[in-house]
Design a protein around this motif. Structure first.
Motif, PDB file in Angstrom:
ATOM      1  N   VAL A 328       0.807  -1.207   0.000  1.00 29.74           N
ATOM      2  CA  VAL A 328       0.000   0.000   0.000  1.00 29.74           C
ATOM      3  C   VAL A 328       0.844   1.262   0.000  1.00 29.74           C
ATOM      4  O   VAL A 328       0.463   2.257  -0.585  1.00 29.74           O
ATOM      5  CB  VAL A 328      -1.001   0.015   1.175  1.00 29.74           C
ATOM      6  CG1 VAL A 328      -2.132  -0.961   0.914  1.00 29.74           C
ATOM      7  CG2 VAL A 328      -0.343  -0.281   2.487  1.00 29.74           C
ATOM      8  N   LEU A 329       1.959   1.222   0.650  1.00 22.93           N
ATOM      9  CA  LEU A 329       2.764   2.439   0.739  1.00 22.93           C
ATOM     10  C   LEU A 329       4.251   2.090   0.646  1.00 22.93           C
ATOM     11  O   LEU A 329       4.639   0.939   0.836  1.00 22.93           O
ATOM     12  CB  LEU A 329       2.501   3.123   2.089  1.00 22.93           C
ATOM     13  CG  LEU A 329       1.073   3.649   2.343  1.00 22.93           C
ATOM     14  CD1 LEU A 329       0.932   4.048   3.806  1.00 22.93           C
ATOM     15  CD2 LEU A 329       0.740   4.821   1.454  1.00 22.93           C
ATOM     16  N   GLY A 330       5.052   3.097   0.382  1.00 25.91           N
ATOM     17  CA  GLY A 330       6.495   2.884   0.331  1.00 25.91           C
ATOM     18  C   GLY A 330       7.205   4.108   0.866  1.00 25.91           C
ATOM     19  O   GLY A 330       6.547   5.021   1.379  1.00 25.91           O
ATOM     20  N   LYS A 331       8.537   4.144   0.697  1.00 25.20           N
ATOM     21  CA  LYS A 331       9.264   5.213   1.378  1.00 25.20           C
ATOM     22  C   LYS A 331       9.015   6.595   0.777  1.00 25.20           C
ATOM     23  O   LYS A 331       9.267   7.610   1.413  1.00 25.20           O
ATOM     24  CB  LYS A 331      10.739   4.866   1.490  1.00 25.20           C
ATOM     25  CG  LYS A 331      11.630   5.201   0.372  1.00 25.20           C
ATOM     26  CD  LYS A 331      12.957   4.582   0.700  1.00 25.20           C
ATOM     27  CE  LYS A 331      14.072   5.456   0.240  1.00 25.20           C
ATOM     28  NZ  LYS A 331      15.356   4.813   0.478  1.00 25.20           N
ATOM     29  N   LEU A 332       8.463   6.619  -0.455  1.00 24.54           N
ATOM     30  CA  LEU A 332       8.176   7.927  -1.048  1.00 24.54           C
ATOM     31  C   LEU A 332       6.777   8.429  -0.691  1.00 24.54           C
ATOM     32  O   LEU A 332       6.396   9.540  -1.046  1.00 24.54           O
ATOM     33  CB  LEU A 332       8.335   7.856  -2.567  1.00 24.54           C
ATOM     34  CG  LEU A 332       9.758   7.504  -3.030  1.00 24.54           C
ATOM     35  CD1 LEU A 332       9.825   7.410  -4.548  1.00 24.54           C
ATOM     36  CD2 LEU A 332      10.761   8.550  -2.524  1.00 24.54           C
ATOM     37  N   GLU A 371       8.581  -2.314   0.942  1.00 22.89           N
ATOM     38  CA  GLU A 371       7.137  -2.419   0.690  1.00 22.89           C
ATOM     39  C   GLU A 371       6.387  -2.464   2.015  1.00 22.89           C
ATOM     40  O   GLU A 371       6.648  -3.327   2.853  1.00 22.89           O
ATOM     41  CB  GLU A 371       6.846  -3.706  -0.094  1.00 22.89           C
ATOM     42  CG  GLU A 371       7.528  -3.747  -1.442  1.00 22.89           C
ATOM     43  CD  GLU A 371       7.488  -5.144  -2.045  1.00 22.89           C
ATOM     44  OE1 GLU A 371       7.379  -6.132  -1.281  1.00 22.89           O
ATOM     45  OE2 GLU A 371       7.562  -5.246  -3.269  1.00 22.89           O
ATOM     46  N   ILE A 372       5.469  -1.539   2.183  1.00 18.24           N
ATOM     47  CA  ILE A 372       4.719  -1.497   3.441  1.00 18.24           C
ATOM     48  C   ILE A 372       3.293  -1.987   3.175  1.00 18.24           C
ATOM     49  O   ILE A 372       2.600  -1.453   2.309  1.00 18.24           O
ATOM     50  CB  ILE A 372       4.673  -0.062   4.019  1.00 18.24           C
ATOM     51  CG1 ILE A 372       6.082   0.508   4.141  1.00 18.24           C
ATOM     52  CG2 ILE A 372       3.946  -0.038   5.357  1.00 18.24           C
ATOM     53  CD1 ILE A 372       6.920  -0.023   5.247  1.00 18.24           C
ATOM     54  N   PHE A 373       2.869  -3.004   3.929  1.00 18.45           N
ATOM     55  CA  PHE A 373       1.542  -3.601   3.774  1.00 18.45           C
ATOM     56  C   PHE A 373       0.613  -3.084   4.881  1.00 18.45           C
ATOM     57  O   PHE A 373       1.071  -2.523   5.872  1.00 18.45           O
ATOM     58  CB  PHE A 373       1.646  -5.131   3.884  1.00 18.45           C
ATOM     59  CG  PHE A 373       2.463  -5.768   2.790  1.00 18.45           C
ATOM     60  CD1 PHE A 373       1.854  -6.334   1.679  1.00 18.45           C
ATOM     61  CD2 PHE A 373       3.851  -5.815   2.872  1.00 18.45           C
ATOM     62  CE1 PHE A 373       2.612  -6.919   0.674  1.00 18.45           C
ATOM     63  CE2 PHE A 373       4.618  -6.400   1.875  1.00 18.45           C
ATOM     64  CZ  PHE A 373       3.984  -6.950   0.770  1.00 18.45           C
ATOM     65  N   ASP A 374      -0.680  -3.351   4.662  1.00 14.82           N
ATOM     66  CA  ASP A 374      -1.651  -2.959   5.696  1.00 14.82           C
ATOM     67  C   ASP A 374      -1.277  -3.522   7.065  1.00 14.82           C
ATOM     68  O   ASP A 374      -1.417  -2.865   8.090  1.00 14.82           O
ATOM     69  CB  ASP A 374      -3.053  -3.480   5.335  1.00 14.82           C
ATOM     70  CG  ASP A 374      -3.689  -2.640   4.237  1.00 14.82           C
ATOM     71  OD1 ASP A 374      -3.170  -1.535   3.972  1.00 14.82           O
ATOM     72  OD2 ASP A 374      -4.688  -3.089   3.653  1.00 14.82           O
ATOM     73  N   GLU A 375      -0.809  -4.758   7.056  1.00 17.08           N
ATOM     74  CA  GLU A 375      -0.460  -5.409   8.331  1.00 17.08           C
ATOM     75  C   GLU A 375       0.659  -4.661   9.045  1.00 17.08           C
ATOM     76  O   GLU A 375       0.693  -4.579  10.273  1.00 17.08           O
ATOM     77  CB  GLU A 375      -0.007  -6.858   8.093  1.00 17.08           C
ATOM     78  CG  GLU A 375      -1.089  -7.780   7.616  1.00 17.08           C
ATOM     79  CD  GLU A 375      -1.333  -7.670   6.109  1.00 17.08           C
ATOM     80  OE1 GLU A 375      -0.826  -6.729   5.472  1.00 17.08           O
ATOM     81  OE2 GLU A 375      -2.055  -8.527   5.594  1.00 17.08           O
ATOM     82  N   ASP A 376       1.612  -4.109   8.222  1.00 12.90           N
ATOM     83  CA  ASP A 376       2.709  -3.348   8.820  1.00 12.90           C
ATOM     84  C   ASP A 376       2.161  -2.099   9.500  1.00 12.90           C
ATOM     85  O   ASP A 376       2.596  -1.716  10.581  1.00 12.90           O
ATOM     86  CB  ASP A 376       3.726  -2.938   7.744  1.00 12.90           C
ATOM     87  CG  ASP A 376       4.445  -4.141   7.152  1.00 12.90           C
ATOM     88  OD1 ASP A 376       4.868  -5.015   7.932  1.00 12.90           O
ATOM     89  OD2 ASP A 376       4.573  -4.208   5.923  1.00 12.90           O
ATOM     90  N   ILE A 377       1.183  -1.481   8.814  1.00 13.01           N
ATOM     91  CA  ILE A 377       0.616  -0.241   9.375  1.00 13.01           C
ATOM     92  C   ILE A 377      -0.124  -0.562  10.671  1.00 13.01           C
ATOM     93  O   ILE A 377       0.004   0.150  11.668  1.00 13.01           O
ATOM     94  CB  ILE A 377      -0.325   0.433   8.356  1.00 13.01           C
ATOM     95  CG1 ILE A 377       0.491   0.842   7.134  1.00 13.01           C
ATOM     96  CG2 ILE A 377      -1.015   1.641   8.967  1.00 13.01           C
ATOM     97  CD1 ILE A 377      -0.316   1.472   6.040  1.00 13.01           C
ATOM     98  N   LEU A 378      -0.868  -1.668  10.655  1.00 12.32           N
ATOM     99  CA  LEU A 378      -1.608  -2.027  11.871  1.00 12.32           C
ATOM    100  C   LEU A 378      -0.642  -2.296  13.029  1.00 12.32           C
ATOM    101  O   LEU A 378      -0.878  -1.886  14.169  1.00 12.32           O
ATOM    102  CB  LEU A 378      -2.474  -3.270  11.629  1.00 12.32           C
ATOM    103  CG  LEU A 378      -3.711  -3.041  10.759  1.00 12.32           C
ATOM    104  CD1 LEU A 378      -4.381  -4.361  10.414  1.00 12.32           C
ATOM    105  CD2 LEU A 378      -4.704  -2.130  11.472  1.00 12.32           C
ATOM    106  N   ALA A 379       0.465  -2.967  12.721  1.00  9.70           N
ATOM    107  CA  ALA A 379       1.434  -3.277  13.780  1.00  9.70           C
ATOM    108  C   ALA A 379       2.058  -1.991  14.312  1.00  9.70           C
ATOM    109  O   ALA A 379       2.207  -1.804  15.517  1.00  9.70           O
ATOM    110  CB  ALA A 379       2.514  -4.204  13.245  1.00  9.70           C
ATOM    111  N   LEU A 380       2.375  -1.108  13.398  1.00 15.69           N
ATOM    112  CA  LEU A 380       3.002   0.163  13.771  1.00 15.69           C
ATOM    113  C   LEU A 380       2.061   1.006  14.637  1.00 15.69           C
ATOM    114  O   LEU A 380       2.454   1.583  15.644  1.00 15.69           O
ATOM    115  CB  LEU A 380       3.320   0.848  12.457  1.00 15.69           C
ATOM    116  CG  LEU A 380       3.933   2.189  12.294  1.00 15.69           C
ATOM    117  CD1 LEU A 380       4.836   2.093  11.086  1.00 15.69           C
ATOM    118  CD2 LEU A 380       2.892   3.223  12.053  1.00 15.69           C
ATOM    119  N   VAL A 381       0.796   1.008  14.255  1.00 17.90           N
ATOM    120  CA  VAL A 381      -0.176   1.780  15.011  1.00 17.90           C
ATOM    121  C   VAL A 381      -0.440   1.109  16.354  1.00 17.90           C
ATOM    122  O   VAL A 381      -0.689   1.769  17.357  1.00 17.90           O
ATOM    123  CB  VAL A 381      -1.460   1.937  14.172  1.00 17.90           C
ATOM    124  CG1 VAL A 381      -2.580   2.502  15.002  1.00 17.90           C
ATOM    125  CG2 VAL A 381      -1.176   2.854  13.009  1.00 17.90           C
ATOM    126  N   GLY A 382      -0.361  -0.213  16.369  1.00 21.68           N
ATOM    127  CA  GLY A 382      -0.513  -0.943  17.638  1.00 21.68           C
ATOM    128  C   GLY A 382       0.541  -0.473  18.620  1.00 21.68           C
ATOM    129  O   GLY A 382       0.257  -0.144  19.768  1.00 21.68           O
TER     130      GLY A 382
END
Ligand code: KIV
Ligand code: ZN
Length: 513
Positions: A328-332, A371-382
C-alpha cells in the motif's frame, strides 16, 4: 424473507477475559470500530463495573459507535447495572446484559445463595435494568447445567419483567450439539411467554464443540442470536468463533435458511487486528482465518482449483477478506497518503501530534523495508497506542553481536519513565541476551511463559517479525507484542510492552469469578 440471525460479538468482554488478552481503552476502541465495519449487530464492549479502565472503554465505544448496538455486562445487582447504564449513556443503541448463576453447583458453592434468593435477585435486577434501558439481555450463568424446572421459572419471570433477549450459556463448554439444541427448544416450548424474547446461544469451546453447539442451538433450538468472538478468543479453549458461525450460515444458507448482516470481507482484517492487538496468534489451519485456510498445497487440488475453483473450494478467499495483502505504501509516500490509508483502515487518532508520531515511525520503517503492507501499518499503530497510554518503558537502541562459536552479547538502551538505562548481558542467543539485559535493570521477576515469532506478511524474509511475549507475575498474565524487521529488536519491544502492561493497572473483576 429469511429470519435474521443476530451476531453478538463479545471479543471485547468474554474474549478479553482470556489471561493475557486484556486491552487498553484505545485498543478496544480500534477493535470496536472494526467490528462496526464488519457490521456485527451487537458489540459487547466490556464489563463497566469491573474496573475504571473498562468503564472508560465501554463509554468511549458507546460514544463512537453509530451502527451496532453497544452492550455492557453487569452482574445482577443495582450497582453494576447502574454503572453499565452510566457508561452507555452516549450510545445510539444500548443494551444492558445482566447475569446470575443458576446451576445448583454455582448457587451453592460460588454464590452461597438459595435458589429462591437467586430467583428474586434475577427478577429485581431485570426490573431495575428495564427502567434504565429498553434493551435488556439476561443470562443464567452455567445455564446449561441448571435444573430445567428452576431455569424455566427464572426465565419466565425475567421475560415478564422486561428482558428482551434470553441467553443460555454453556459456561464451561460441557454441552454436545444435539443435547444443547434440544435444551434450548425445551426451554422455548415450556416457557409460556418465550415468544416475547429473542433466544441466544453462548458456548465455550472446552470440548472443541462451541461452534457446533451454537449452530445446533440455532437449528434445533430456534435461537436467533449467537454470541461469539473473533478468532474464537476467550478464556481456556475460547468462545464460539464468529468467522466460523458467519461463514457456516452464509455458505450453508440452503440448510440454515437465515440472513446475517455481517460484511464478510471484513473478517480477515478483524482477525488480524485482534491477533496483533492481543498477541494471540491464529493457528495456520484455523477455519476461514488461518493462513492455510485457502492454500492448496497438493498438486491434485491445485490442478482442480485452476480448472474450476469449486472443485475444492466452498468459499472464496476474497469473500472473507483475504487478498488485501497488497503493497500500500512505500518510502516515497507522503503524510497525506499515510493519513488516508489510516482512514481507510478505520484507524483514528485523537490529535495531529499523534498522527505525526505514527508517520515518523512509518518513515523509519519505510527506510528499512521497501514495501509497506496494511499489516505493517496495523502493527506500527498498535505500537503507537501502547506509547500513548502506558509506555513507561521505551526502547531507545539495541546492539548485539553473535558469531558462530561465541556466546552472543547484547547492549540495550531503554527509558524507564524519565530515566535512561544502558544494560548489557550475554545469553544463549541474541534474543536471550537482550531480554536478560533488560531484566538486569528492571528486576521484574516475571516468568516468561510464552515467546513466539511470526512474519507479519507471508512469503518474504523482508517481512517484519512480530514477537509475542507472555509474562506472568503475582497471579497476572500479560502479553506484549513488538514488530520490527529485526526480530531481536521486535523481541525487546515485545518484552518492554509486556513490562508496561505489568506496570500499568489493568486488573478487573472477572465475570465468572
Ligand atoms: O460464559 C458465561 O456464562 C458468560 C456469562 C457472563 C454470559 O460469559
Ligand atoms: Zn462466556
Amino acid at each position: 424473507m429469511a429470519d435474521k440471525l443476530i451476531i453478538f460479538d463479545t471479543t471485547l468482554r468474554d474474549g478479553e477475559q482470556s489471561p493475557g488478552a486484556s486491552m487498553t481503552r484505545d485498543e478496544k476502541l480500534r477493535i470496536a470500530r472494526q467490528l462496526e465495519r464488519l457490521k456485527v449487530d451487537v458489540i459487547e464492549a466490556g464489563f463497566a463495573a469491573s474496573s475504571n479502565g473498562d468503564f472508560e472503554a465501554v463509554k468511549a465505544i458507546a460514544n463512537a459507535i453509530k451502527e451496532s448496538t453497544v452492550c455492557s455486562l453487569a452482574r445482577a445487582n443495582d450497582r453494576d447495572i447502574a454503572r453499565a447504564a452510566e457508561a452507555l449513556v452516549g450510545a445510539q443503541r444500548s443494551r444492558i446484559h445482566t447475569f446470575i448463576a443458576t446451576s445448583a453447583l454455582h448457587m451453592e458453592k460460588k454464590l452461597r445463595m438459595t435458589p429462591d434468593e437467586v430467583f428474586e435477585q434475577a427478577r429485581l435486577s431485570v426490573r431495575f435494568a428495564r427502567n434504565l434501558c429498553g434493551d435488556i439481555e439476561f443470562s443464567p450463568e452455567d445455564g446449561y447445567r441448571s435444573d430445567v424446572d428452576f431455569l424455566c421459572r427464572v426465565l419466565e419471570t425475567v421475560i415478564a419483567e422486561g428482558a428482551t433477549t434470553i441467553n443460555v450459556p454453556d459456561t464451561v463448554g460441557y454441552a454436545v450439539p444435539e443435547l444443547y439444541g434440544s435444551f434450548i427448544r425445551t426451554l422455548r416450548e415450556r416457557i409460556p411467554n418465550s415468544d416475547k424474547a429473542i433466544w441466544s446461544v453462548h458456548c465455550h469451546n472446552d470440548l472443541g464443540m462451541a461452534v457446533a453447539n451454537s449452530l445446533a442451538g440455532v437449528k434445533i433450538g430456534g435461537a436467533r442470536q449467537v454470541e461469539c468472538t473473533i478468532n474464537g478468543l476467550g478464556e481456556r479453549a475460547g468462545n464460539t468463533s464468529l468467522e466460523e458461525i458467519v461463514m457456516a450460515v452464509k455458505t450453508r444458507r440452503d440448510y440454515y435458511g437465515l440472513e446475517v448482516g455481517v460484511d464478510a470481507t471484513q473478517i480477515v482484517p478483524a482477525s488480524r487486528m485482534v491477533s496483533q492487538t492481543t498477541g494471540f496468534v491464529v493457528q495456520p489451519n484455523k477455519a476461514v482465518v488461518g493462513a492455510n485456510a485457502f492454500a492448496h498445497a497438493s498438486g491434485i487440488h491445485q490442478d482442480g482449483v485452476l480448472k474450476a475453483r469449486d472443485t475444492y473450494e466452498i468459499m472464496r478467499a476474497e469473500d472473507v477478506g483475504w487478498g488485501s495483502n497488497k503493497i500500500v505504501l512505500g518510502k516515497l509516500s507522503g503524510r497525506n497518503a499515510f493519513k488516508q490509508r489510516l482512514q481507510e483502515l478505520g484507524i483514528q487518532f485523537d490529535s495531529e501530534g499523534e498522527i505525526n508520531a505514527a508517520f515518523a515511525r512509518f518513515k523509519d520503517l519505510a527506510d528499512r523495508k521497501s514495501e509497506i503492507f496494511d499489516e505493517d501499518i496495523l502493527a506500527l499503530v498498535g505500537d503507537e497506542s501502547v506509547t500513548r497510554e502506558h509506555e513507561f518503558y521505551r526502547l531507545l537502541s539495541l546492539s548485539q553481536h553473535s558469531e558462530t562459536g561465541e556466546r552472543p552479547q547484547a547492549t540495550v538502551v531503554f527509558a524507564a519513565g524519565e530515566v535512561e538505562h544502558s544494560a548489557e548481558s550475554d545469553g544463549n542467543g541474541p534474543v536471550d541476551a537482550s531480554l536478560k539485559a533488560i531484566e538486569s535493570k528492571v528486576g521484574s521477576d516475571a516468568e516468561l511463559v510464552l515467546y513466539s515469532v511470526n512474519a507479519i506478511t507471508s512469503g518474504s524474509t523482508e517481512s517484519q517479525g512480530e514477537v509475542t511475549v507472555r509474562l506472568q507475575h503475582g497471579g497476572r498474565v500479560v502479553n506484549g507484542v513488538g514488530a520490527d524487521p529485526d526480530i531481536v529488536v521486535a523481541s525487546a519491544k515485545a518484552y518492554l510492552a509486556a513490562l508496561n502492561k505489568l506496570h500499568s493497572n489493568l486488573d478487573r473483576v472477572a465475570a465468572q469469578g
